[in-house]
Design an enzyme around this catalytic site. Structure first.
Site, PDB file in Angstrom:
ATOM      1  N   HIS A 119       7.140 -39.808 -21.183  1.00  0.00           N
ATOM      2  CA  HIS A 119       8.349 -39.053 -20.801  1.00  0.00           C
ATOM      3  C   HIS A 119       9.075 -38.618 -22.074  1.00  0.00           C
ATOM      4  CE1 HIS A 119       8.423 -39.941 -16.460  1.00  0.00           C
ATOM      5  NE2 HIS A 119       7.784 -41.041 -16.818  1.00  0.00           N
ATOM      6  N   CYS A 138       4.023 -37.194 -16.911  1.00  0.00           N
ATOM      7  CA  CYS A 138       3.625 -38.433 -16.248  1.00  0.00           C
ATOM      8  C   CYS A 138       2.881 -38.162 -14.937  1.00  0.00           C
ATOM      9  CB  CYS A 138       4.838 -39.340 -16.073  1.00  0.00           C
ATOM     10  SG  CYS A 138       4.364 -41.044 -15.797  1.00  0.00           S
ATOM     11  N   ARG A 144       2.376 -46.889 -13.688  1.00  0.00           N
ATOM     12  CA  ARG A 144       1.398 -47.931 -13.317  1.00  0.00           C
ATOM     13  C   ARG A 144      -0.021 -47.368 -13.299  1.00  0.00           C
ATOM     14  NH1 ARG A 144       4.570 -52.086 -11.345  1.00  0.00           N
ATOM     15  NH2 ARG A 144       6.464 -51.342 -10.330  1.00  0.00           N
ATOM     16  N   GLU A 152      11.129 -36.442 -22.601  1.00  0.00           N
ATOM     17  CA  GLU A 152      12.535 -36.029 -22.407  1.00  0.00           C
ATOM     18  C   GLU A 152      13.525 -37.116 -22.832  1.00  0.00           C
ATOM     19  OE1 GLU A 152      10.254 -36.235 -20.055  1.00  0.00           O
ATOM     20  OE2 GLU A 152      10.922 -37.434 -18.345  1.00  0.00           O
ATOM     21  N   THR A 163      46.157 -40.268  -9.346  1.00  0.00           N
ATOM     22  CA  THR A 163      46.132 -40.912 -10.672  1.00  0.00           C
ATOM     23  C   THR A 163      47.162 -42.042 -10.720  1.00  0.00           C
ATOM     24  OG1 THR A 163      45.451 -38.861 -11.701  1.00  0.00           O
ATOM     25  CG2 THR A 163      46.440 -40.489 -13.157  1.00  0.00           C
ATOM     26  N   GLU A 214      33.309 -54.971  -6.305  1.00  0.00           N
ATOM     27  CA  GLU A 214      32.256 -55.372  -7.243  1.00  0.00           C
ATOM     28  C   GLU A 214      32.677 -55.352  -8.711  1.00  0.00           C
ATOM     29  OE1 GLU A 214      29.481 -52.275  -6.270  1.00  0.00           O
ATOM     30  OE2 GLU A 214      28.107 -53.778  -5.447  1.00  0.00           O
ATOM     31  N   GLU A 261      -2.866 -44.098  -6.035  1.00  0.00           N
ATOM     32  CA  GLU A 261      -1.484 -44.255  -5.562  1.00  0.00           C
ATOM     33  C   GLU A 261      -1.320 -43.543  -4.213  1.00  0.00           C
ATOM     34  OE1 GLU A 261       1.505 -42.955  -8.371  1.00  0.00           O
ATOM     35  OE2 GLU A 261       3.148 -43.418  -7.001  1.00  0.00           O
ATOM     36  N   GLN A 310      -0.940 -36.697 -14.142  1.00  0.00           N
ATOM     37  CA  GLN A 310      -1.909 -37.308 -13.220  1.00  0.00           C
ATOM     38  C   GLN A 310      -2.349 -36.299 -12.149  1.00  0.00           C
ATOM     39  OE1 GLN A 310       0.111 -40.887 -11.882  1.00  0.00           O
ATOM     40  NE2 GLN A 310       0.136 -41.781 -13.934  1.00  0.00           N
TER      41      GLN A 310
HETATM   42  N1  GLN Z   1       3.665 -42.829  -9.985  1.00  0.00           N
HETATM   43  C1  GLN Z   1       2.958 -42.665 -11.220  1.00  0.00           C
HETATM   44  C2  GLN Z   1       2.678 -44.001 -11.887  1.00  0.00           C
HETATM   45  O1  GLN Z   1       3.327 -44.983 -11.566  1.00  0.00           O
HETATM   46  C3  GLN Z   1       3.735 -41.784 -12.162  1.00  0.00           C
HETATM   47  C4  GLN Z   1       4.994 -42.401 -12.655  1.00  0.00           C
HETATM   48  C5  GLN Z   1       5.929 -41.440 -13.311  1.00  0.00           C
HETATM   49  O2  GLN Z   1       5.806 -40.238 -13.156  1.00  0.00           O
HETATM   50  N2  GLN Z   1       6.910 -41.971 -14.010  1.00  0.00           N
HETATM   51  O3  GLN Z   1       1.821 -44.086 -12.734  1.00  0.00           O
END
Ligand code: GLN
Length: 533
Positions: free
Chosen positions: A509, A383, A464, A511, A192, A150, A407, A387
């Site tokens: 996120h 994230c 999402r 981080e 190597t 590849e 979800e 939720q």
């Molecule tokens: N699965 C959840 C969403 O799509 C959280 C996504 C996540 O943690 N990055 O909203």
């Protein structure tokens, strides 16, 4: 005049080529040069967005919303630069462009071939990125190892660029593994030699070799052997080895003389490198003795790379707080089989529930969140972590028994987490989440404000689903505080429980924007709260 440094790998993948690439960039930055970096990924996916983090490592999100290979995260963290989708070139993108052009009649009846059409497209993308970045020096790392079918078109494009540019304007650095067999205790250079032979067969001769050992540095005799068999100078063979603080590698390679060799080979001005700030920063990672113990409750726990940005953000925060951090990955399915096992969290100073997808392991994550809420254990939700905190609070405090994210349960009577409206009609999976940097407006008098000290924040997103604001008042009635909103107030960005010592969750996120010298505010707050006894 732009200079190009190509980085290839031999023998094995996963030997730290990305960190070596960054260290090269850092040595040049220390000498005052502007740097940018491109990662070439030979796989046929268009981007890393659809790839499983369990197999491939984390998906790193850029400001512009591009879902990148995790090496781009390493580049941003080391080099302090903000990258764009142009900094990651995959075979999928290259083939897609070439085939689209062919369908549009762009090749005027010619037979479309790997050489020159695919290689030309690779070169075109490299040159556009180089030009747009305005950098003095561009690092171009090829994923995988020499010998992979590849990667051939990429290596051929590198060969052509080396021919097209002046002699002192390109360099090739080859990174290989040097195994040390227990029985003999001697570093073996044969792999190597073979990988350099493989490179030569495709017309590439390395200028510099970085040997990767478990413990280093490489003794003089195998070093000379590598130099002689691979036709590089003795002074151009360097060693990278296992270290606790990855940010130390640029200093190690600088001490071995690599910065001067790079300067000499590329005919750069030999400015005195400035390392004092970087050294101070590395010291902050190395000197602390006390340690906080953090439980990372996820599901991709067999591959440490699945949460690399979260891990790094925790380390950056710990260095700034003045402690070390021990991160243990906990598979949350463990809490599902046997409820009391959640008590295992007692021995940790803080708990983090990171991003995630799908229903496997969610019940365990919810149990972990409940444990933190009811035991006043510092908690950071990222994230999916945000939720599932809402699901936990809805089930256990609002007594909405089947409350869920759609979800996990599309038929729930209480969809406290629901699809973003613009997601409902979507069928294509690649690049279609709510992605990248979005502005959020912070409520004064909130923990969010205390952490960020700013009324507007810009964090990166990848989701999402979101909090269903029909439940806003109900959630507030049991103590949930919404700390930040999207600019139109239609989306909740952070939640807090002020009655707890530290309970903070964010839809973004953070981080991804943490840097070793400038930790992410929520991670800093979380570690600080966890460290306080
Ligand atoms: N699965 C959840 C969403 O799509 C959280 C996504 C996540 O943690 N990055 O909203």
């Amino acid at each position: 005049m732009v200079k190009y440094i190509f980085i290839t790998g031999g023998v094995l993948s996963g030997i730290g080529k990305g960190i070596i690439t960054c260290s090269i960039g850092k040595m040049l930055q220390a000498r005052g040069f502007e740097i940018t970096a491109i990662k070439c990924d030979p796989y046929l996916n268009v981007d890393a967005g659809t790839m499983n983090p369990y197999i491939h490592g984390e998906v790193f999100v850029l400001d512009d919303g591009y879902e990148a290979d995790m090496d781009l995260g390493t580049y941003e963290r080391f080099l302090g630069i903000t990258l764009t989708k142009n900094n990651n070139i995959t075979s999928g993108q290259i083939y897609l462009n070439v085939i689209k052009q062919e369908r549009n009649g762009g090749y005027l009846g010619r037979c479309v071939q790997i050489i020159p059409h695919i290689t030309d497209e690779i070169k075109r993308k490299i040159r556009i990125t180089t030009k747009e970045s305005g950098a003095d020096i561009i690092l171009i790392e090829c994923g995988g190892t020499v010998g992979d079918i590849e990667s051939l078109p990429f290596l051929e494009a590198f060969r052509q660029i080396r021919m097209e540019e002046k002699r002192n304007d390109t360099l090739l650095v080859h990174v290989t593994l040097v195994p040390v067999l227990n029985a003999v205790g001697e570093p073996k250079t044969k792999p190597t030699q073979h990988s350099v032979k493989e490179l030569r067969a495709i017309g590439l001769q390395p200028d510099i070799i970085v040997a990767r050992l478990e413990t280093g540095p490489l003794p003089q005799s195998p070093k000379e052997k590598i130099a002689s068999y691979c036709s590089v100078e003795d002074r151009a063979v360097f060693t990278s080895y296992n270290i606790d603080t990855i940010y130390k590698l640029p200093l190690i390679l600088e001490n071995q003389g690599m910065g001067d060799v790079l300067t000499d080979y590329l005919k750069l001005e030999s400015n005195q490198p400035k390392w004092s700030d970087w050294e101070k920063m590395v010291n902050k990672f190395e000197t602390p003795k006390d340690c906080v113990k953090i439980a990372l409750c996820g599901k991709y726990t067999d591959l440490a790379d699945s949460y690399v940005s979260v891990n790094e953000a925790l380390k950056h925060a710990a260095a700034a707080v003045g402690c070390k951090v021990k991160i243990e990955l906990i598979e949350t399915e463990l809490f599902e089989e046997d409820n009391p096992k959640v008590e295992l969290l007692k021995k940790y100073d803080g708990v983090i529930v990171p991003g995630g997808f799908g229903s496997r392991g969610t019940l365990g994550k919810i149990k972990a969140i409940e444990y933190c809420r009811t035991n006043n254990k510092p908690f950071l939700g990222i994230c999916y972590g945000l939720q599932l905190s809402i699901v936990e609070i809805a089930r256990n405090l609002l007594k909405l028994e089947d409350a869920d994210s759609t979800e996990c349960n599309p038929k729930t009577k209480h969809p406290v987490i629901d699809l973003l409206p613009e997601q409902k009609e979507l069928t294509e999976k690649g690049g279609t989440m709510r992605l990248g940097s979005h502005e959020a407006v912070v409520e004064k008098n909130s923990l969010t404000y205390n952490l960020y000290k700013s009324e507007k924040i810009y964090e990166r997103h990848r989701h999402r689903w979101e909090i269903n604001l029909e439940y806003k008042e109900k959630l507030e009635s049991v103590g949930v505080v919404f700390g930040a909103w999207s600019f139109d107030k239609k989306r909740a960005e952070t939640i807090e429980l002020p009655n707890n010592k530290f309970f903070f969750a964010t839809q973004s996120h953070p981080e991804f924007k943490s840097r070793p010298w400038n930790p992410s505010p929520p991670y800093y707050g979380f570690i600080k709260a966890s460290f306080k006894k």
